[in-house]
Design a protein around this motif. Sequence first.
Motif, PDB file in Angstrom:
ATOM      1  N   ALA A  95       7.034  75.456  65.875  1.00  0.00           N
ATOM      2  CA  ALA A  95       8.396  74.939  65.734  1.00  0.00           C
ATOM      3  C   ALA A  95       9.323  75.564  66.770  1.00  0.00           C
ATOM      4  O   ALA A  95      10.144  74.866  67.389  1.00  0.00           O
ATOM      5  CB  ALA A  95       8.916  75.205  64.319  1.00  0.00           C
ATOM      6  N   LEU A  96       9.209  76.867  66.980  1.00  0.00           N
ATOM      7  CA  LEU A  96      10.072  77.535  67.961  1.00  0.00           C
ATOM      8  C   LEU A  96       9.716  77.108  69.377  1.00  0.00           C
ATOM      9  O   LEU A  96      10.605  76.858  70.206  1.00  0.00           O
ATOM     10  CB  LEU A  96       9.968  79.054  67.813  1.00  0.00           C
ATOM     11  CG  LEU A  96      10.854  79.882  68.760  1.00  0.00           C
ATOM     12  CD1 LEU A  96      12.326  79.483  68.653  1.00  0.00           C
ATOM     13  CD2 LEU A  96      10.677  81.372  68.486  1.00  0.00           C
ATOM     14  N   MET A  97       8.430  76.989  69.674  1.00  0.00           N
ATOM     15  CA  MET A  97       8.030  76.526  71.002  1.00  0.00           C
ATOM     16  C   MET A  97       8.591  75.127  71.272  1.00  0.00           C
ATOM     17  O   MET A  97       9.076  74.848  72.372  1.00  0.00           O
ATOM     18  CB  MET A  97       6.503  76.529  71.117  1.00  0.00           C
ATOM     19  CG  MET A  97       5.900  77.921  71.150  1.00  0.00           C
ATOM     20  SD  MET A  97       4.099  77.939  70.919  1.00  0.00           S
ATOM     21  CE  MET A  97       3.543  77.541  72.570  1.00  0.00           C
ATOM     22  N   ALA A  98       8.555  74.271  70.271  1.00  0.00           N
ATOM     23  CA  ALA A  98       9.083  72.914  70.428  1.00  0.00           C
ATOM     24  C   ALA A  98      10.588  72.932  70.656  1.00  0.00           C
ATOM     25  O   ALA A  98      11.111  72.206  71.502  1.00  0.00           O
ATOM     26  CB  ALA A  98       8.743  72.079  69.198  1.00  0.00           C
ATOM     27  N   GLU A  99      11.267  73.783  69.911  1.00  0.00           N
ATOM     28  CA  GLU A  99      12.719  73.872  70.026  1.00  0.00           C
ATOM     29  C   GLU A  99      13.150  74.375  71.408  1.00  0.00           C
ATOM     30  O   GLU A  99      14.146  73.912  71.969  1.00  0.00           O
ATOM     31  CB  GLU A  99      13.237  74.836  68.947  1.00  0.00           C
ATOM     32  CG  GLU A  99      14.734  75.037  68.922  1.00  0.00           C
ATOM     33  CD  GLU A  99      15.138  76.083  67.893  1.00  0.00           C
ATOM     34  OE1 GLU A  99      16.071  76.853  68.181  1.00  0.00           O
ATOM     35  OE2 GLU A  99      14.512  76.146  66.819  1.00  0.00           O
ATOM     36  N   LEU A 100      12.396  75.301  71.964  1.00  0.00           N
ATOM     37  CA  LEU A 100      12.744  75.921  73.241  1.00  0.00           C
ATOM     38  C   LEU A 100      12.420  75.055  74.451  1.00  0.00           C
ATOM     39  O   LEU A 100      12.903  75.323  75.554  1.00  0.00           O
ATOM     40  CB  LEU A 100      11.999  77.256  73.396  1.00  0.00           C
ATOM     41  CG  LEU A 100      12.412  78.398  72.474  1.00  0.00           C
ATOM     42  CD1 LEU A 100      11.406  79.543  72.565  1.00  0.00           C
ATOM     43  CD2 LEU A 100      13.812  78.888  72.830  1.00  0.00           C
ATOM     44  N   SER A 101      11.611  74.011  74.275  1.00  0.00           N
ATOM     45  CA  SER A 101      11.009  73.307  75.410  1.00  0.00           C
ATOM     46  C   SER A 101      11.543  71.896  75.589  1.00  0.00           C
ATOM     47  O   SER A 101      11.926  71.231  74.637  1.00  0.00           O
ATOM     48  CB  SER A 101       9.492  73.260  75.228  1.00  0.00           C
ATOM     49  OG  SER A 101       8.975  74.569  75.076  1.00  0.00           O
ATOM     50  N   ASP A 102      11.497  71.447  76.855  1.00  0.00           N
ATOM     51  CA  ASP A 102      11.920  70.092  77.217  1.00  0.00           C
ATOM     52  C   ASP A 102      10.739  69.174  77.503  1.00  0.00           C
ATOM     53  O   ASP A 102      10.915  67.984  77.759  1.00  0.00           O
ATOM     54  CB  ASP A 102      12.824  70.149  78.456  1.00  0.00           C
ATOM     55  CG  ASP A 102      14.051  71.014  78.227  1.00  0.00           C
ATOM     56  OD1 ASP A 102      14.793  70.739  77.269  1.00  0.00           O
ATOM     57  OD2 ASP A 102      14.251  71.980  78.988  1.00  0.00           O
ATOM     58  N   GLY A 103       9.543  69.720  77.482  1.00  0.00           N
ATOM     59  CA  GLY A 103       8.328  68.950  77.706  1.00  0.00           C
ATOM     60  C   GLY A 103       7.133  69.813  77.349  1.00  0.00           C
ATOM     61  O   GLY A 103       7.259  71.038  77.222  1.00  0.00           O
ATOM     62  N   PHE A 104       5.967  69.174  77.202  1.00  0.00           N
ATOM     63  CA  PHE A 104       4.779  69.854  76.694  1.00  0.00           C
ATOM     64  C   PHE A 104       3.549  69.442  77.494  1.00  0.00           C
ATOM     65  O   PHE A 104       3.353  68.253  77.758  1.00  0.00           O
ATOM     66  CB  PHE A 104       4.558  69.511  75.217  1.00  0.00           C
ATOM     67  CG  PHE A 104       5.790  69.737  74.381  1.00  0.00           C
ATOM     68  CD1 PHE A 104       6.037  70.971  73.807  1.00  0.00           C
ATOM     69  CD2 PHE A 104       6.713  68.717  74.208  1.00  0.00           C
ATOM     70  CE1 PHE A 104       7.183  71.193  73.060  1.00  0.00           C
ATOM     71  CE2 PHE A 104       7.872  68.924  73.463  1.00  0.00           C
ATOM     72  CZ  PHE A 104       8.105  70.166  72.888  1.00  0.00           C
TER      73      PHE A 104
END
Length: 196
Positions: A95-104
């Motif tokens: 969840a935190l990685m998703a929140e911090l990121s603009d792409g994956f």
Amino acid sequence: MSGMQRICVFTGSNHGVREDYRLAAAAFGRLLAEEGIGLVYGGAAVGLMGTVADAAMAAGGEVIGVIPQALVEHEVAHPALADLRIVGSMHERKALMAELSDGFVAMPGGIGTFEEIFEIWTWAQLGSHAKPCGLLNIAGYYDKLLEFLEHSVAEAFLKPGHLGVLQVANTPGDMLASLRDYVPAGETKWIARSER
């Protein structure tokens, strides 16, 4: 998505058998730093995870690691990270990685990597976010998975538009360009209720 500030990389805690994997991880970490894009990743010092982080840091890039306390205690947390976020669980980590990121981006890895990219791709399919998701298909690592996904489309379990959300590239440069050019399709899983 040209204004991407951070990209999350999912990849293995092992190096795999091909030197291509390690070289690509180093190249992608370096490229992100050179382009002024921060790296968000799982916070480990081992495997391709460590390689991508080391390369980004060596090139002066921002690197944020997110790791559950249980893995810190097993001494795999990267000791050189200036920004290491310690969380309570794998769910909190994602969840935190998703929140911090603009792409994956998923690079070669095992079931943890698969699970991470599939979850974030599912969230895109459901309309929870409109951020690009990609497979960096180094040395054909994901070829068989891509064949299976086409099979899922043929069997009507996956819509072509939803498959198209997952960007695929064979080199770090092409992957970054694909993420930057990504335009969300606007179709979510639950739009066409009559098709259920």
